[in-house]
Design a protein around this motif. Structure first.
Motif, PDB file in Angstrom:
ATOM      1  N   THR A  26       0.840  -1.204   0.000  1.00 40.94           N
ATOM      2  CA  THR A  26       0.000   0.000   0.000  1.00 40.94           C
ATOM      3  C   THR A  26       0.871   1.248   0.000  1.00 40.94           C
ATOM      4  OG1 THR A  26      -1.439  -1.290   1.434  1.00 40.94           O
ATOM      5  CG2 THR A  26      -2.015   1.011   1.112  1.00 40.94           C
ATOM      6  N   VAL A 198      -5.832  -1.116  -0.863  1.00 43.93           N
ATOM      7  CA  VAL A 198      -6.432  -1.116   0.481  1.00 43.93           C
ATOM      8  C   VAL A 198      -7.405  -2.285   0.601  1.00 43.93           C
ATOM      9  CG1 VAL A 198      -7.949   0.159   2.038  1.00 43.93           C
ATOM     10  CG2 VAL A 198      -6.115   1.349   0.831  1.00 43.93           C
ATOM     11  N   ILE A 202      -7.145  -5.305   3.349  1.00 46.53           N
ATOM     12  CA  ILE A 202      -8.195  -5.618   4.326  1.00 46.53           C
ATOM     13  C   ILE A 202      -8.742  -7.026   4.083  1.00 46.53           C
ATOM     14  CG2 ILE A 202     -10.539  -4.979   5.025  1.00 46.53           C
ATOM     15  CD1 ILE A 202      -9.611  -2.090   5.033  1.00 46.53           C
ATOM     16  N   LYS A 223     -14.017  -0.844  12.737  1.00 41.88           N
ATOM     17  CA  LYS A 223     -13.620   0.019  11.623  1.00 41.88           C
ATOM     18  C   LYS A 223     -12.538   1.015  12.013  1.00 41.88           C
ATOM     19  CE  LYS A 223     -17.911   0.706   9.671  1.00 41.88           C
ATOM     20  NZ  LYS A 223     -18.948   1.587   9.134  1.00 41.88           N
ATOM     21  N   PHE A 226      -8.897   0.102  11.714  1.00 40.34           N
ATOM     22  CA  PHE A 226      -8.549  -0.147  10.311  1.00 40.34           C
ATOM     23  C   PHE A 226      -8.407   1.166   9.548  1.00 40.34           C
ATOM     24  CE2 PHE A 226      -9.771  -4.484  11.150  1.00 40.34           C
ATOM     25  CZ  PHE A 226      -8.983  -5.210  10.290  1.00 40.34           C
ATOM     26  N   ILE A 227      -9.334   2.081   9.794  1.00 44.22           N
ATOM     27  CA  ILE A 227      -9.270   3.383   9.119  1.00 44.22           C
ATOM     28  C   ILE A 227      -8.001   4.113   9.548  1.00 44.22           C
ATOM     29  CG2 ILE A 227     -10.375   5.647   8.898  1.00 44.22           C
ATOM     30  CD1 ILE A 227     -13.070   4.164   9.371  1.00 44.22           C
ATOM     31  N   THR A 230      -4.955   2.731   7.932  1.00 46.48           N
ATOM     32  CA  THR A 230      -4.818   3.146   6.528  1.00 46.48           C
ATOM     33  C   THR A 230      -4.347   4.601   6.453  1.00 46.48           C
ATOM     34  OG1 THR A 230      -6.723   1.718   6.145  1.00 46.48           O
ATOM     35  CG2 THR A 230      -5.943   3.003   4.287  1.00 46.48           C
ATOM     36  N   SER A 290      -7.713   7.634   2.209  1.00 45.72           N
ATOM     37  CA  SER A 290      -7.498   6.518   3.136  1.00 45.72           C
ATOM     38  C   SER A 290      -8.787   6.186   3.866  1.00 45.72           C
ATOM     39  CB  SER A 290      -6.429   6.865   4.167  1.00 45.72           C
ATOM     40  OG  SER A 290      -5.252   7.273   3.536  1.00 45.72           O
ATOM     41  N   SER A 294     -10.757   2.687   3.050  1.00 40.47           N
ATOM     42  CA  SER A 294     -10.825   1.644   4.078  1.00 40.47           C
ATOM     43  C   SER A 294     -12.273   1.379   4.490  1.00 40.47           C
ATOM     44  CB  SER A 294      -9.944   1.986   5.278  1.00 40.47           C
ATOM     45  OG  SER A 294     -10.184   3.285   5.715  1.00 40.47           O
ATOM     46  N   ILE A 298     -13.831  -2.357   3.983  1.00 38.93           N
ATOM     47  CA  ILE A 298     -14.142  -3.163   5.172  1.00 38.93           C
ATOM     48  C   ILE A 298     -15.623  -3.542   5.219  1.00 38.93           C
ATOM     49  CG2 ILE A 298     -14.742  -1.384   6.851  1.00 38.93           C
ATOM     50  CD1 ILE A 298     -12.824  -2.758   8.787  1.00 38.93           C
TER      51      ILE A 298
END
Ligand SMILES: Nc1ncnc2c1ncn2[C@@H]1O[C@H](COP(=O)(O)OP(=O)(O)O)[C@@H](O)[C@H]1O
Ligand SMILES: [Mg+2]
Lengths: 304, 226
Positions: A26, A198, A202, A223, A226-227, A230, A290, A294, A298
């Motif tokens: 990434t 991305v 994921i 979330k 993960f966000i 990213t 990003s 993400s 997701i």
């Protein structure tokens, strides 16, 4: 949830560090995308700079009659300098004015011949006027035609620049359009590639998401890290791109100097001066990208 | 604690996993569910944690009718149930401590509380020494004990274990079963899915036998019959 934002950020950094191998792709992709965009920016700057160079070569030369005194010329100079259209006025002495005149007409043998035939320098002191904008030259020429100036002036030349200027503006517009289109295509491709990278990242972590759901984590609870991860990826790539880009600018600087010759243009200091304008929006753009990529990636794995 | 009323689960026209199941499990019970592969045991578990929806019938857990549970309510349900699966299900990039902490963070526990509880639950499963290990450096039995620690940490009223010993050798199997019994002593209802005959026979607890989606046996001090 918002009280734990510091914990979230800490955990996101931890996950980023532990999954660095996974994020590497990434990061590289984002660096490449940003680098290409900045390359286009350099190209655009150079196009504009070279057009500037040409525009800078345009001026009005005003040759005064030899009987005009230096004081008079200077007083005219100061009167011209305060005009809003005038960028700067340069004073040339009699003999420099002759050289300047010869240089300007070096492609015009008839005029040079005529000059040669005269024993004396027919020119007095001279002024070289540069306008702020191309279209200001007309106004300045009109002002010079006013009686207070006209009586002192032997000759003034403003070539047949007008035609040339129109063409220049036309091609600079075209160049800008082309870079705009290429930029849009690049940005578009960049967005797609970043989105997909991305998504794949994921996807490889879908099992983790399943486990989180199993212990009763809400969608936002899953979330947010993960966000954040990213975003960290994006910012990391962004910083890295800048770190790589400056050496690149230093490398191409001599080439640019050669290309733009006597026009004193430094790409590095240009980037320094416009740092926020150039990189600020890239930063915002990368962060937003990003977040969106993400969230979209997701979504699929949050069901059940 | 658990009530199934005429529950049927049809995945597709040629795959009916559960047929007209009626089941009542009291709070504090220890129930084993046995049956051959494909009997519908995992489907039953999935219905309990709302990973699947019943095609027909009603499911009530702790007085909560989850038959038509909303998507947003599922996390609330799962926080009250501890789940242990055959395939361990640990977060690979988190340490033992962090894996257990995650379940507590989910329920919004403060970090002080987390720091207090985790050593306690790790002690119960005998892993206090390995708190900072990543899952990949643990044996199968240890991994499963971490999962159990995680499902204990938030003090669920119900612990569900779907073949928790399926990937373990016999010594580890006994350890896990002992843990489940210990948890049951703390008044947690335990539902254990297994097809390990030995375990069931030594437990001497209630055994429900499933066969092709139908309950064919339900004995209070049961043995593995099929
Ligand atoms: N997601 C699914 N889609 C379709 N059929 C399924 C699905 N999950 C399970 N089944 C079927 O339902 C039946 C019961 O499966 P399962 O509950 O996993 O059995 P067990 O856990 O007892 O081995 C099997 O015939 C299986 O093929
Ligand atoms: Mg199964």
């Amino acid at each position: 949830m918002f009280f734990s934002i510091f914990r979230d950020i800490k955990i996101a950094f931890q996950n980023f560090y532990r999954n660095i191998g996974l994020f590497l792709v990434t990061i590289i992709i984002i660096i490449l995308a940003l680098f290409s965009i900045n390359l286009l920016i350099v190209l655009n700057i150079l196009t504009n700079a070279s057009i500037d160079v040409i525009k800078k070569k345009i001026d009005i030369s005003v040759y005064f009659k030899p009987e005009t005194s230096q004081d008079q010329v200077f007083s005219i100079k100061s009167r011209l300098e305060v005009l809003p259209e005038v960028e700067n006025v340069q004073f040339l002495q009699k003999k420099d004015a002759l050289l300047w005149f010869q240089k300007k007409h070096k492609d015009d043998p008839k005029i040079l011949e005529a000059l040669q035939e005269l024993d004396d320098n027919p020119l007095g002191d001279s002024l070289i006027i540069q306008a702020k904008k191309i279209k200001d030259y007309k106004t300045i020429l009109n002002i010079l035609d006013e009686r207070q100036y006209k009586n002192f002036i032997y000759d003034k030349d403003f070539g047949d620049y007008e035609n040339f200027i129109d063409q220049l503006n036309l091609s600079s517009n075209k160049a800008q359009q082309i870079t705009l289109i290429i930029s849009i295509i690049f940005i578009f491709i960049g967005i797609l590639v970043i989105f997909n990278t991305v998504k794949i990242t994921i996807h490889t972590r879908r099992e983790e998401i399943g486990i989180m759901k199993l212990v009763g984590a809400t969608n936002w609870f899953i979330k947010i890290p993960f966000i954040l991860e990213t975003i960290i990826c994006g910012i990391f790539a962004f910083s890295f791109c800048i770190i790589l880009f400056y050496p690149f600018l230093y490398i191409i600087q001599p080439l640019i100097s050669g290309f733009l010759e006597d026009y004193n243009f430094n790409i590095v200091s240009y980037f320094n001066r416009h740092f926020l304008q150039i990189f600020g929006w890239q930063f915002v753009f990368i962060v937003i990208l990003s977040i969106i990529s993400s969230i979209l990636a997701i979504k699929k794995y949050l069901k059940v | 604690m658990i009530l199934f009323k005429n529950v049927t689960k049809i995945y597709s026209s040629n795959s009916t996993a559960l047929k007209n199941i009626n089941l009542h499990i009291e709070p504090g019970e220890f129930v084993s569910i046995v049956g051959q592969s494909g009997a519908g045991k995992t489907t039953l578990i999935k219905l309990l944690i709302a990973e699947e929806k019943a095609t027909e019938g009603e499911i009530i857990i702790g007085g909560w009718n989850i038959t038509n549970i909303f998507e947003q309510e599922i996390p609330t349900l799962r926080r009250q149930i501890g789940v242990v699966f055959q395939d361990f299900k640990l977060l690979p990039k988190k340490t033992v401590f962090e894996n257990v902490a995650f379940a507590l963070e989910v329920i919004g526990a403060s970090s002080q509380k987390i720091k207090k509880i985790i050593p306690q639950v790790l002690k119960i499963v005998g892993l206090e020494e390995k708190a900072n290990y990543f899952p990949e450096y643990l044996s199968g039995g240890e991994k499963q004990r971490v999962v159990i620690a995680r499902s204990l940490s938030h003090r669920p009223k119900l612990l569900i274990a779907d073949e928790p010993t399926g990937n373990l050798d016999s010594i580890n199997v006994q350890e896990i079963i002992n843990l489940l019994l210990k948890i049951n002593q703390f008044k947690t209802t335990v539902v254990l899915v297994t097809h390990n005959r030995e375990i069931v026979n030594t437990l001497k607890k209630r055994v429900i036998t499933l066969d092709r989606g139908i309950i064919v046996g339900d004995q209070s001090k049961g043995r593995y019959v099929i």
